[in-house]
Design a protein around this motif. Sequence first.
Motif, PDB file in Angstrom:
ATOM      1  N   TYR A  46       0.820  -1.211   0.000  1.00  0.00           N
ATOM      2  CA  TYR A  46       0.000   0.000   0.000  1.00  0.00           C
ATOM      3  C   TYR A  46       0.855   1.262   0.000  1.00  0.00           C
ATOM      4  O   TYR A  46       1.909   1.326   0.633  1.00  0.00           O
ATOM      5  CB  TYR A  46      -0.906   0.045   1.236  1.00  0.00           C
ATOM      6  CG  TYR A  46      -2.089  -0.898   1.196  1.00  0.00           C
ATOM      7  CD1 TYR A  46      -3.094  -0.741   0.249  1.00  0.00           C
ATOM      8  CD2 TYR A  46      -2.203  -1.925   2.127  1.00  0.00           C
ATOM      9  CE1 TYR A  46      -4.184  -1.595   0.221  1.00  0.00           C
ATOM     10  CE2 TYR A  46      -3.295  -2.787   2.104  1.00  0.00           C
ATOM     11  CZ  TYR A  46      -4.277  -2.616   1.148  1.00  0.00           C
ATOM     12  OH  TYR A  46      -5.348  -3.462   1.122  1.00  0.00           O
ATOM     13  N   ILE A  47       0.344   2.286  -0.709  1.00  0.00           N
ATOM     14  CA  ILE A  47       0.910   3.628  -0.705  1.00  0.00           C
ATOM     15  C   ILE A  47      -0.112   4.539  -0.013  1.00  0.00           C
ATOM     16  O   ILE A  47      -1.324   4.294  -0.100  1.00  0.00           O
ATOM     17  CB  ILE A  47       1.184   4.108  -2.143  1.00  0.00           C
ATOM     18  CG1 ILE A  47       2.139   3.134  -2.858  1.00  0.00           C
ATOM     19  CG2 ILE A  47       1.749   5.519  -2.163  1.00  0.00           C
ATOM     20  CD1 ILE A  47       3.472   2.935  -2.192  1.00  0.00           C
ATOM     21  N   SER A  48       0.343   5.563   0.682  1.00  0.00           N
ATOM     22  CA  SER A  48      -0.574   6.417   1.437  1.00  0.00           C
ATOM     23  C   SER A  48      -1.558   7.132   0.510  1.00  0.00           C
ATOM     24  O   SER A  48      -1.377   7.186  -0.708  1.00  0.00           O
ATOM     25  CB  SER A  48       0.201   7.444   2.258  1.00  0.00           C
ATOM     26  OG  SER A  48       0.728   8.462   1.417  1.00  0.00           O
ATOM     27  N   GLU A  49      -2.591   7.703   1.108  1.00  0.00           N
ATOM     28  CA  GLU A  49      -3.691   8.295   0.349  1.00  0.00           C
ATOM     29  C   GLU A  49      -3.274   9.488  -0.510  1.00  0.00           C
ATOM     30  O   GLU A  49      -4.000   9.872  -1.435  1.00  0.00           O
ATOM     31  CB  GLU A  49      -4.817   8.730   1.296  1.00  0.00           C
ATOM     32  CG  GLU A  49      -4.444   9.845   2.252  1.00  0.00           C
ATOM     33  CD  GLU A  49      -5.603  10.242   3.158  1.00  0.00           C
ATOM     34  OE1 GLU A  49      -6.753   9.909   2.819  1.00  0.00           O
ATOM     35  OE2 GLU A  49      -5.346  10.887   4.178  1.00  0.00           O
ATOM     36  N   ASP A  50      -2.122  10.078  -0.258  1.00  0.00           N
ATOM     37  CA  ASP A  50      -1.656  11.189  -1.087  1.00  0.00           C
ATOM     38  C   ASP A  50      -1.167  10.722  -2.454  1.00  0.00           C
ATOM     39  O   ASP A  50      -0.919  11.544  -3.343  1.00  0.00           O
ATOM     40  CB  ASP A  50      -0.528  11.948  -0.382  1.00  0.00           C
ATOM     41  CG  ASP A  50      -1.023  12.699   0.845  1.00  0.00           C
ATOM     42  OD1 ASP A  50      -2.214  13.062   0.868  1.00  0.00           O
ATOM     43  OD2 ASP A  50      -0.232  12.903   1.778  1.00  0.00           O
ATOM     44  N   GLY A  51      -1.012   9.410  -2.621  1.00  0.00           N
ATOM     45  CA  GLY A  51      -0.622   8.863  -3.912  1.00  0.00           C
ATOM     46  C   GLY A  51       0.818   9.170  -4.269  1.00  0.00           C
ATOM     47  O   GLY A  51       1.696   9.232  -3.409  1.00  0.00           O
ATOM     48  N   LEU A  73       3.117   2.849   2.828  1.00  0.00           N
ATOM     49  CA  LEU A  73       2.225   2.771   3.989  1.00  0.00           C
ATOM     50  C   LEU A  73       2.432   1.489   4.786  1.00  0.00           C
ATOM     51  O   LEU A  73       2.159   1.441   5.984  1.00  0.00           O
ATOM     52  CB  LEU A  73       0.770   2.888   3.519  1.00  0.00           C
ATOM     53  CG  LEU A  73      -0.308   3.087   4.582  1.00  0.00           C
ATOM     54  CD1 LEU A  73      -0.029   4.316   5.434  1.00  0.00           C
ATOM     55  CD2 LEU A  73      -1.682   3.225   3.912  1.00  0.00           C
ATOM     56  N   GLU A  74       2.934   0.455   4.115  1.00  0.00           N
ATOM     57  CA  GLU A  74       3.178  -0.815   4.808  1.00  0.00           C
ATOM     58  C   GLU A  74       4.574  -0.766   5.433  1.00  0.00           C
ATOM     59  O   GLU A  74       5.556  -1.232   4.849  1.00  0.00           O
ATOM     60  CB  GLU A  74       3.052  -1.995   3.843  1.00  0.00           C
ATOM     61  CG  GLU A  74       1.644  -2.222   3.359  1.00  0.00           C
ATOM     62  CD  GLU A  74       1.508  -3.486   2.508  1.00  0.00           C
ATOM     63  OE1 GLU A  74       2.342  -4.410   2.650  1.00  0.00           O
ATOM     64  OE2 GLU A  74       0.574  -3.529   1.694  1.00  0.00           O
ATOM     65  N   TYR A  75       4.648  -0.220   6.619  1.00  0.00           N
ATOM     66  CA  TYR A  75       5.939  -0.023   7.280  1.00  0.00           C
ATOM     67  C   TYR A  75       6.643  -1.344   7.564  1.00  0.00           C
ATOM     68  O   TYR A  75       7.870  -1.404   7.636  1.00  0.00           O
ATOM     69  CB  TYR A  75       5.731   0.750   8.580  1.00  0.00           C
ATOM     70  CG  TYR A  75       6.983   1.395   9.121  1.00  0.00           C
ATOM     71  CD1 TYR A  75       7.470   2.570   8.555  1.00  0.00           C
ATOM     72  CD2 TYR A  75       7.666   0.834  10.193  1.00  0.00           C
ATOM     73  CE1 TYR A  75       8.621   3.167   9.043  1.00  0.00           C
ATOM     74  CE2 TYR A  75       8.817   1.426  10.690  1.00  0.00           C
ATOM     75  CZ  TYR A  75       9.293   2.591  10.119  1.00  0.00           C
ATOM     76  OH  TYR A  75      10.441   3.189  10.600  1.00  0.00           O
ATOM     77  N   LEU A  76       5.865  -2.419   7.719  1.00  0.00           N
ATOM     78  CA  LEU A  76       6.434  -3.722   8.038  1.00  0.00           C
ATOM     79  C   LEU A  76       6.722  -4.558   6.792  1.00  0.00           C
ATOM     80  O   LEU A  76       7.023  -5.744   6.903  1.00  0.00           O
ATOM     81  CB  LEU A  76       5.489  -4.497   8.971  1.00  0.00           C
ATOM     82  CG  LEU A  76       5.059  -3.779  10.258  1.00  0.00           C
ATOM     83  CD1 LEU A  76       4.193  -4.702  11.110  1.00  0.00           C
ATOM     84  CD2 LEU A  76       6.262  -3.290  11.050  1.00  0.00           C
ATOM     85  N   ASN A  77       6.646  -3.947   5.609  1.00  0.00           N
ATOM     86  CA  ASN A  77       6.868  -4.654   4.352  1.00  0.00           C
ATOM     87  C   ASN A  77       8.366  -4.705   4.027  1.00  0.00           C
ATOM     88  O   ASN A  77       8.989  -3.656   3.777  1.00  0.00           O
ATOM     89  CB  ASN A  77       6.103  -3.945   3.224  1.00  0.00           C
ATOM     90  CG  ASN A  77       6.158  -4.684   1.906  1.00  0.00           C
ATOM     91  OD1 ASN A  77       7.170  -5.273   1.551  1.00  0.00           O
ATOM     92  ND2 ASN A  77       5.068  -4.639   1.171  1.00  0.00           N
ATOM     93  N   ALA A 129       2.679   4.670  10.712  1.00  0.00           N
ATOM     94  CA  ALA A 129       4.084   4.904  10.384  1.00  0.00           C
ATOM     95  C   ALA A 129       4.286   4.691   8.885  1.00  0.00           C
ATOM     96  O   ALA A 129       3.761   3.728   8.308  1.00  0.00           O
ATOM     97  CB  ALA A 129       4.976   3.958  11.182  1.00  0.00           C
ATOM     98  N   VAL A 130       5.008   5.593   8.248  1.00  0.00           N
ATOM     99  CA  VAL A 130       5.232   5.506   6.795  1.00  0.00           C
ATOM    100  C   VAL A 130       6.715   5.672   6.492  1.00  0.00           C
ATOM    101  O   VAL A 130       7.477   6.212   7.301  1.00  0.00           O
ATOM    102  CB  VAL A 130       4.439   6.584   6.021  1.00  0.00           C
ATOM    103  CG1 VAL A 130       2.948   6.405   6.203  1.00  0.00           C
ATOM    104  CG2 VAL A 130       4.873   7.991   6.436  1.00  0.00           C
ATOM    105  N   ARG A 131       7.089   5.184   5.332  1.00  0.00           N
ATOM    106  CA  ARG A 131       8.417   5.477   4.787  1.00  0.00           C
ATOM    107  C   ARG A 131       8.209   6.508   3.674  1.00  0.00           C
ATOM    108  O   ARG A 131       7.728   6.180   2.586  1.00  0.00           O
ATOM    109  CB  ARG A 131       9.090   4.205   4.274  1.00  0.00           C
ATOM    110  CG  ARG A 131       9.257   3.133   5.345  1.00  0.00           C
ATOM    111  CD  ARG A 131      10.132   1.968   4.875  1.00  0.00           C
ATOM    112  NE  ARG A 131      10.066   0.858   5.822  1.00  0.00           N
ATOM    113  CZ  ARG A 131      10.781   0.770   6.941  1.00  0.00           C
ATOM    114  NH1 ARG A 131      11.614   1.744   7.246  1.00  0.00           N
ATOM    115  NH2 ARG A 131      10.671  -0.277   7.745  1.00  0.00           N
ATOM    116  N   ASP A 132       8.529   7.752   3.982  1.00  0.00           N
ATOM    117  CA  ASP A 132       8.305   8.876   3.079  1.00  0.00           C
ATOM    118  C   ASP A 132       9.542   9.023   2.196  1.00  0.00           C
ATOM    119  O   ASP A 132      10.636   9.287   2.693  1.00  0.00           O
ATOM    120  CB  ASP A 132       8.079  10.137   3.914  1.00  0.00           C
ATOM    121  CG  ASP A 132       7.668  11.331   3.090  1.00  0.00           C
ATOM    122  OD1 ASP A 132       8.395  11.660   2.126  1.00  0.00           O
ATOM    123  OD2 ASP A 132       6.636  11.954   3.392  1.00  0.00           O
ATOM    124  N   VAL A 133       9.371   8.854   0.882  1.00  0.00           N
ATOM    125  CA  VAL A 133      10.529   8.798  -0.006  1.00  0.00           C
ATOM    126  C   VAL A 133      10.338   9.644  -1.261  1.00  0.00           C
ATOM    127  O   VAL A 133       9.210   9.942  -1.664  1.00  0.00           O
ATOM    128  CB  VAL A 133      10.841   7.344  -0.434  1.00  0.00           C
ATOM    129  CG1 VAL A 133      11.141   6.485   0.787  1.00  0.00           C
ATOM    130  CG2 VAL A 133       9.701   6.745  -1.235  1.00  0.00           C
TER     131      VAL A 133
END
Length: 201
Positions: A45-50, A86-90, A164-168
Motif C-alpha cells: 500500500y501507498i498512502s492516500e496522497d498517492g 504505507l506498509e511499514y512492516l513490508n 508509520a510511513v516510509r516517506d521517499v
Amino acid sequence: MTNNKFRVINGKPVAAGGVACGPLGTPLPETAVDTLNAALIRAGYISEDGVTKSESRDTNEIKDWGGLTVKRATTGFAVQLAFQFLEYLNPDAARAVYGERNVTVTEADATHGEQMRVNVTADDAPHLSWVFDMADGDAHLKVVASDGQITETGDTPYSVSDGAVRDVTLTAYPDEDGVYIYELTDDGRKLPVVTTQSLAK
C-alpha cells in the motif's frame, strides 16, 4: 479537437498494488495494459496522497550585446516521484529504501511473527526498475522508470493517530535513449469487433 471526458483519468492504483520494483534490466511494460514481469515485486500500500511527479529544468539565459534574452539553454533536467510506503512492516519496501544487505527477515514460527531488522545507514539506496500502475475504470496509466533510485527520505511519524510511513522521493535516471520515465496510457475505449458475419447483416 472537442472536449472529451474519456481522456480524464484519476491516478488510482490497480488492485494488485500501484507501485512495483525489481532489478535493473527487468523487462518493462511496453503498453499501459501489459502484465508486469514476475521480477517486478509489488511494494504494498501507498498512502492516500498517492504519487507526485515533479519535473525540474535548469536554464541559462543567453543575451545579446544590448541585454536582450535571445535564447534559453537547458543546463539540467530532473524527474522525481514522491510517495509514502504505507506498509511499514513490508520488507520489499524497506529493501527499496535501505538496500538488500541492510534488511534481514526472520520467518514467523510458533513463538513469534515475521521479524524484520532494518539497519538505517548512510548507504546509497539501490538502483531499481520501477512501475507505477494505475487504472480508472477501463482506462489505464503506467509510469515506468527503467532506472530509479530513492534519493530522499522524509519524516516518519510514530504516533497513536497516524500510521508509520516510509516517506521517499525517487529520482529517475535517463536510459540509453535519454528517456527518464515513460508514461503509458490506454483510454479503454475499444472499437467494436467486426466480423464477416456482422458485415453480412
